[in-house]
Design a protein around this motif. Structure first.
Motif, short mmCIF file in Angstrom:
data_model
loop_
_atom_site.label_atom_id
_atom_site.label_comp_id
_atom_site.label_asym_id
_atom_site.label_seq_id
_atom_site.Cartn_x
_atom_site.Cartn_y
_atom_site.Cartn_z
N LEU A 778 -34.62 -119.62 -42.13
CA LEU A 778 -34.03 -118.29 -42.04
C LEU A 778 -34.91 -117.26 -42.73
N LEU A 779 -35.50 -117.64 -43.84
CA LEU A 779 -36.43 -116.74 -44.52
C LEU A 779 -37.65 -116.45 -43.64
N ALA A 780 -38.10 -117.45 -42.90
CA ALA A 780 -39.21 -117.23 -41.98
C ALA A 780 -38.80 -116.28 -40.86
N ASP A 781 -37.56 -116.40 -40.38
CA ASP A 781 -37.06 -115.47 -39.37
C ASP A 781 -37.02 -114.05 -39.92
N PHE A 782 -36.59 -113.91 -41.16
CA PHE A 782 -36.60 -112.58 -41.80
C PHE A 782 -38.00 -112.01 -41.84
N GLU A 783 -38.98 -112.83 -42.21
CA GLU A 783 -40.37 -112.36 -42.27
C GLU A 783 -40.82 -111.83 -40.92
N GLN A 784 -40.42 -112.51 -39.85
CA GLN A 784 -40.83 -112.05 -38.52
C GLN A 784 -40.19 -110.71 -38.20
N ILE A 785 -38.90 -110.56 -38.52
CA ILE A 785 -38.22 -109.28 -38.30
C ILE A 785 -38.90 -108.19 -39.11
N ARG A 786 -39.17 -108.46 -40.36
CA ARG A 786 -39.84 -107.47 -41.23
C ARG A 786 -41.19 -107.08 -40.65
N ASP A 787 -41.96 -108.06 -40.22
CA ASP A 787 -43.27 -107.75 -39.64
C ASP A 787 -43.12 -106.85 -38.42
N ASP A 788 -42.18 -107.19 -37.55
CA ASP A 788 -42.00 -106.41 -36.33
C ASP A 788 -41.60 -104.97 -36.63
N VAL A 789 -40.69 -104.81 -37.59
CA VAL A 789 -40.18 -103.48 -37.92
C VAL A 789 -41.27 -102.64 -38.58
N LEU A 790 -41.95 -103.21 -39.56
CA LEU A 790 -42.96 -102.44 -40.29
C LEU A 790 -44.17 -102.13 -39.42
N ALA A 791 -44.43 -102.96 -38.42
CA ALA A 791 -45.60 -102.76 -37.57
C ALA A 791 -45.31 -101.88 -36.36
N GLN A 792 -44.11 -101.30 -36.28
CA GLN A 792 -43.82 -100.39 -35.17
C GLN A 792 -44.76 -99.17 -35.22
N PRO A 793 -45.28 -98.72 -34.07
CA PRO A 793 -46.08 -97.49 -34.07
C PRO A 793 -45.22 -96.31 -34.51
N ARG A 794 -45.79 -95.42 -35.34
CA ARG A 794 -45.05 -94.29 -35.87
C ARG A 794 -45.88 -93.03 -35.77
N ASP A 795 -45.19 -91.92 -35.64
CA ASP A 795 -45.84 -90.62 -35.66
C ASP A 795 -46.20 -90.31 -37.11
N ALA A 796 -47.49 -90.24 -37.42
CA ALA A 796 -47.94 -90.08 -38.81
C ALA A 796 -47.41 -88.80 -39.42
N GLY A 797 -47.39 -87.73 -38.67
CA GLY A 797 -46.91 -86.45 -39.21
C GLY A 797 -45.44 -86.50 -39.54
N LYS A 798 -44.63 -87.02 -38.61
CA LYS A 798 -43.18 -87.14 -38.85
C LYS A 798 -42.93 -88.08 -40.03
N LEU A 799 -43.69 -89.18 -40.07
CA LEU A 799 -43.53 -90.14 -41.18
C LEU A 799 -43.83 -89.46 -42.51
N ALA A 800 -44.92 -88.72 -42.59
CA ALA A 800 -45.29 -88.05 -43.83
C ALA A 800 -44.21 -87.06 -44.25
N GLU A 801 -43.65 -86.34 -43.29
CA GLU A 801 -42.61 -85.37 -43.59
C GLU A 801 -41.37 -86.07 -44.15
N ASP A 802 -40.95 -87.18 -43.52
CA ASP A 802 -39.79 -87.94 -44.02
C ASP A 802 -40.01 -88.44 -45.44
N VAL A 803 -41.21 -88.96 -45.70
CA VAL A 803 -41.51 -89.51 -47.03
C VAL A 803 -41.50 -88.38 -48.06
N ARG A 804 -42.11 -87.23 -47.73
CA ARG A 804 -42.16 -86.12 -48.69
C ARG A 804 -40.76 -85.60 -48.99
N LEU A 805 -39.94 -85.47 -47.96
CA LEU A 805 -38.59 -84.97 -48.17
C LEU A 805 -37.75 -85.91 -49.05
N MET A 806 -37.85 -87.22 -48.76
CA MET A 806 -37.10 -88.18 -49.58
C MET A 806 -37.58 -88.16 -51.02
N ARG A 807 -38.90 -88.05 -51.19
CA ARG A 807 -39.42 -88.03 -52.58
C ARG A 807 -38.97 -86.78 -53.31
#
Length: 925
Positions: A778-807
């Motif tokens: 089950l922990l290995a299954d979690f690792e796969q889910i985590r890898d898939d989620v974190l490796a999703q393509p993202r809009d760098a500008g939108k991502l930076a804006e979200d991170v700055r706002l949360m911070r």
């Protein structure tokens, strides 16, 4: 060698062989040298072979095989004593043959003598029990359960190291009171007393065939004045009320050797806290010193000079040395609780309580002395420890042990005894004399509370003498001080002035004194810890040093005095346990079917290990990153053990979910392996089970409810308060949907949430998440889910804006910085800024750089970011150094019970500037 002695030896050997020939013994010519060795070493063996010629044939065939024991039955009742004695004499002769002819190690001979005594005890007791059952029936308790006699062997029999012609120290007991069920009813006490007395006589009485074993019953409760056999309840009551240090010493080696072995083992486990205290038992030192003084006084007697057991440098001194150290430390270190002296010496050396050179010398000396002891007793089957005065006997001993003459043997013996005497003399050395300054402060302390002046504290170097003087006066008036025994008060009167003197000489004398008084209040109820500080100046010095540097450790010492043991534990300065070592230690303290005891033991171990890590950090033996990592590893081990306990409770109550899986995820500082002292744990629980799965217990639950209760149980057990505190506070708000979501998520719902509904900040949190405990698949299954989620393509500008706002939002709500002080975690350029920077890099680049997915800790993430060219090498190195500075400052704030804020000194300011510059460069604001 003198010619007359040579002639006497030759004549002695010839007569021995003639006697064997006359008795009908036959042997091949090649065996003659063997028999000559036996004749030289033992008149007793020649007597036995003459009386039992068949024994010689068995020895020549295979002396390694024990001889068959006799059969004792009602039909041969009149022959029991003879059969036992002939058997004991024949088997003893086999041991002589193994020693003298075949050069078996002394350990084999000692073990063989012990096994022989146990065998005779068990044979005799079984025969007598059958006889008693015919006459009186068997004893039954109130529930009708059969009760049997329990025979405990103490001394060398208990240790499995019985010398050749030794008496055996026995104590008789029985589990529960009751009566016999025969025609003639006997109360349990009378029944077992009679049975025990007949057992002793059957073995001990001297007949035409000699004796089987000498029996000594004087070590029982109340000695010769006590009852021959006591119930376990009466034994426990005796040891609680009357037990003395010498009895703890005697019962260290106790072992059930005959009768109801299982009941005996249970009782010894019950008695263990009497023998081995849970703490470093320096309270026993006065009793041990008295025992040592008695030994030392006896050693000086002229008639002891040639006694290799009780004389100077003799066997008893080695035994006392090892057992004293076991008694003091065995409660905390189970590995030291061996009954065998040689095993105990090895354990003491391995634990660092005896230097390797000394342990090797004592081990060799012990083997040498025990071999010589056996040879002395083999001569005539006599319980003697004195070197012979007769020149021929001396020559026989020397030649039998392969010395050219008596002088050579005596010279080597003297060397070994001198070495033993040296080590014995150093054991339990008297206390060191306190200094003059301490004497002055002692007068001040003893004058309180009515007399004594604050000026004396001011003269000693304290900055706020009036307030501290008032606190000391209050302490002196405390009921706990007034009610101390004379011995404990004497210890306090030595310890407190020494503490005052040590505190006055440190950098923070007032802080030390304020921190030590709550601890002393606690120690008034634990005289053994006062004894530790009194007996061990190094521990007192270490205590003051720790109090000067850490308010948190001072509070923990006051709350849990068991931690004082860590100040003196030789392992404190040695290598710290790794992840696997911590897991093994945690698993080892779990108690089967006793959750409360398991939690208490886990808490004690967690407290001890985290205390040890704190000392290592303060002493600069580890840096802040390693300390935080080890605290996280310790938490991992604790969580895994608590999962084991919770799972067992759920299974017992509701059965098992077939095909079900459960896992615990660590987020935040636990996931990033940067845990602090006293940090809570950010946990998320996952499960996976077949649709419609139901547990198989009588109170069945469906899978979601079963695993929800498992998660609830884990949170409850981790937060349960025990005598050693509670393990961890748990925060489960990082689960899907936060406080509104289910406590335990199914794998599919967790994956769906992370892929479709999670906020950016939740994916940031996922960067540091890792499996902590549970099902590996089950922990290995979690690792796969985590890898898939974190490796999703993202809009760098939108991502930076979200991170700055949360911070920005977090800083506005949580930052406690001001012009002089920086909030090390939430302040601008602080640890969270660095976390956000690294999380942003992972979320931005993981789809192109999968190596970024593996690390969780800051240092490892920096290394991966540099390797992936997300950060320049110089920037990564600077950030790593800045992180180390801020993490170290934060841990030290926690250790000193301060908020995690630090003065904006040069190092802090530079670290923040480095982080802030990189954030601006990468995130743009």
């Amino acid at each position: 060698m003198d010619e007359n002695i040579e002639t006497a030896l030759q004549s002695h050997g010839e007569r021995a062989l003639q006697r064997l020939h006359a008795a009908g013994c036959a042997w091949p010519e090649a065996a003659t040298p063997m028999l000559q060795k036996v004749a030289l070493a033992s008149d007793f063996a020649i007597d036995v072979l003459q009386a039992q010629p068949a024994v010689l044939a068995q020895l020549l065939a295979d002396a390694r095989q024990p001889l068959p024991p006799p059969q004792l039955s009602a039909e041969n009742r009149e022959q029991w004593a003879q059969l036992l004695r002939r058997y004991r004499r024949a088997e003893s002769t086999r041991l002589i043959w193994r020693d003298v002819v075949e050069a078996a190690p002394v350990e084999e001979i000692l073990a063989g003598s012990s096994v022989l005594a146990e065998g005779c005890l068990q044979l005799a007791l079984a025969a007598l029990e059958a006889e008693f059952a015919q006459r009186f029936g068997v004893v039954r308790d109130a529930q009708g359960q059969v009760q049997r006699l329990v025979v405990f062997g103490l001394g060398k029999l208990g240790g499995g190291e019985l010398n050749f012609s030794s008496d055996i120290d026995l104590v008789y007991a029985y589990d529960s009171e009751g009566e016999s069920d025969g025609a003639r009813v006997l109360h349990a006490q009378d029944y077992f007393a009679r049975l025990g007395q007949q057992l002793a006589r059957l073995l001990d009485d001297v007949t035409a065939d000699g004796f089987c074993h000498r029996v000594d019953l004087r070590l029982r409760p109340f000695g010769n004045a006590g009852r021959v056999a006591l119930s376990f309840a009466a034994m426990e009551l005796y040891f609680q009320r009357e037990g003395r240090d010498w009895e703890r010493y005697a019962w260290q080696k106790a072992r059930c050797v005959a009768g109801d072995l299982q009941a005996g083992a249970r009782f010894l486990e019950t008695l263990r806290p009497f023998v081995y205290r849970r703490y470093l038992d320096y309270g026993a030192l006065d009793g041990l010193r008295a025992m040592k003084a008695l030994i030392a006084a006896e050693v000086t007697r002229k008639d002891m000079a040639d006694d290799i057991k009780r004389g100077p440098g003799g066997i008893r001194e080695i035994e006392f040395l090892a057992q004293a150290l076991q008694l003091i430390r065995g409660g905390r270190e189970p590995a030291l609780r061996s009954r065998s002296l040689l095993t105990a010496l090895a354990a003491l050396e391995a634990a660092g309580h005896i230097e390797s050179q000394a342990a090797a010398a004592l081990t060799q000396a012990y083997r040498y002395l025990r071999t010589l002891e056996n040879r002395l007793q083999m001569l005539a089957d006599a319980q003697t420890y004195a070197l012979p005065e007769d020149a021929v006997l001396r020559a026989r001993l020397a030649l039998g042990l392969r010395y050219p003459n008596w002088a050579a043997l005596h010279a080597e013996l003297a060397q070994w005894r001198a070495r033993v005497a040296e080590e014995f003399s150093a054991l339990l050395a008297p206390r060191r004399r306190r200094s003059h300054d301490s004497d002055t402060l002692a007068l001040y302390w003893r004058a309180l509370p009515e007399h004594g002046e604050a000026a004396q504290l001011e003269a000693a170097g304290f900055a706020e003498p009036a307030a501290l003087h008032a606190s000391l006066c209050d302490f002196a008036r405390a009921p706990g001080v007034r009610e101390l025994s004379d011995a404990a008060r004497a210890r306090l009167d030595r310890v407190l002035p020494a503490l005052l003197q040590q505190a006055a000489g440190c950098a923070q004398p007032d802080a030390v004194l304020r921190r030590v008084l709550p601890l002393l209040h606690t120690l008034l109820r634990r005289a053994s810890y006062l004894a530790l500080l009194d007996e061990q100046p190094a521990a007192l010095t270490r205590l003051v040093d720790v109090l000067a540097r850490s308010a948190l450790l001072g509070e923990r010492l006051a709350a849990y005095p068991l931690l004082l043991d860590e100040l003196l534990d030789v392992r404190v300065g040695s290598e710290l346990p790794d992840r696997a070592g911590m897991r093994a230690q945690c698993v080892a303290v779990l108690r089967e079917d006793d959750v409360e005891a398991s939690l208490d033991a886990l808490n004690e171990l967690r407290q001890a290990l985290s205390f040890r890590f704190a000392l290592a950090l303060l002493d600069a033996r580890i840096d802040a990153a390693e300390c935080a990592q080890r605290l996280a590893w310790l938490a991992d081990a604790v969580v895994a053990c608590v999962l084991q306990l919770a799972n067992a409770e759920l299974r017992a109550a509701h059965g098992v979910i077939a095909g079900g899986r459960f896992a615990v995820l660590g987020y935040g500082t636990l996931g990033g392996e940067e845990l602090g002292f006293g940090s809570d744990l950010d946990l998320v629980f996952l499960f996976d089970a077949p649709i419609d799965a139901v547990s198989d217990g009588t109170r069945a639950l469906d899978a979601p409810r079963w695993y929800a209760r498992l998660g609830q149980k884990m949170v409850a057990l981790l937060g349960a308060r025990t005598g050693a505190g509670r393990l961890f506070d748990v925060d489960v708000r990082l689960r899907p949907d936060g406080a509104k979501g289910l406590l335990v998520s199914s794998l599919s719902s967790y994956a769906d949430y992370q892929r479709h509904r999670a906020w950016t900040w939740e994916h940031q949190a996922l960067v540091r998440a890792r499996g902590v405990a549970g099902d590996a698949a089950l922990l290995a299954d979690f690792e796969q889910i985590r890898d898939d989620v974190l490796a999703q393509p993202r809009d760098a500008g939108k991502l930076a804006e979200d991170v700055r706002l949360m911070r920005a939002r977090m800083r506005a709500e949580l930052d406690r910085s001001d012009a002089a002080m920086l909030d090390l975690k939430q302040g601008e350029g602080g640890l969270v800024d660095l976390e956000f920077l690294l999380q942003w890099l992972v979320l931005r680049d993981a789809n192109k750089q999968p190596a970024l997915l593996r690390p969780r800790a800051t240092a490892a993430l920096l290394g991966a970011a540099q390797a992936a060219h997300c950060l320049a090498a110089g920037s990564a190195a600077a950030l790593l150094q800045a992180h180390a500075v801020l993490l170290d400052a934060g841990l030290r704030c926690t250790l000193d019970r301060r908020q995690r804020r630090a003065l904006r000194n040069d190092a802090i300011t530079h670290a923040c500037a480095v982080i802030r510059a990189e954030v601006v460069h990468v995130l743009g604001g």
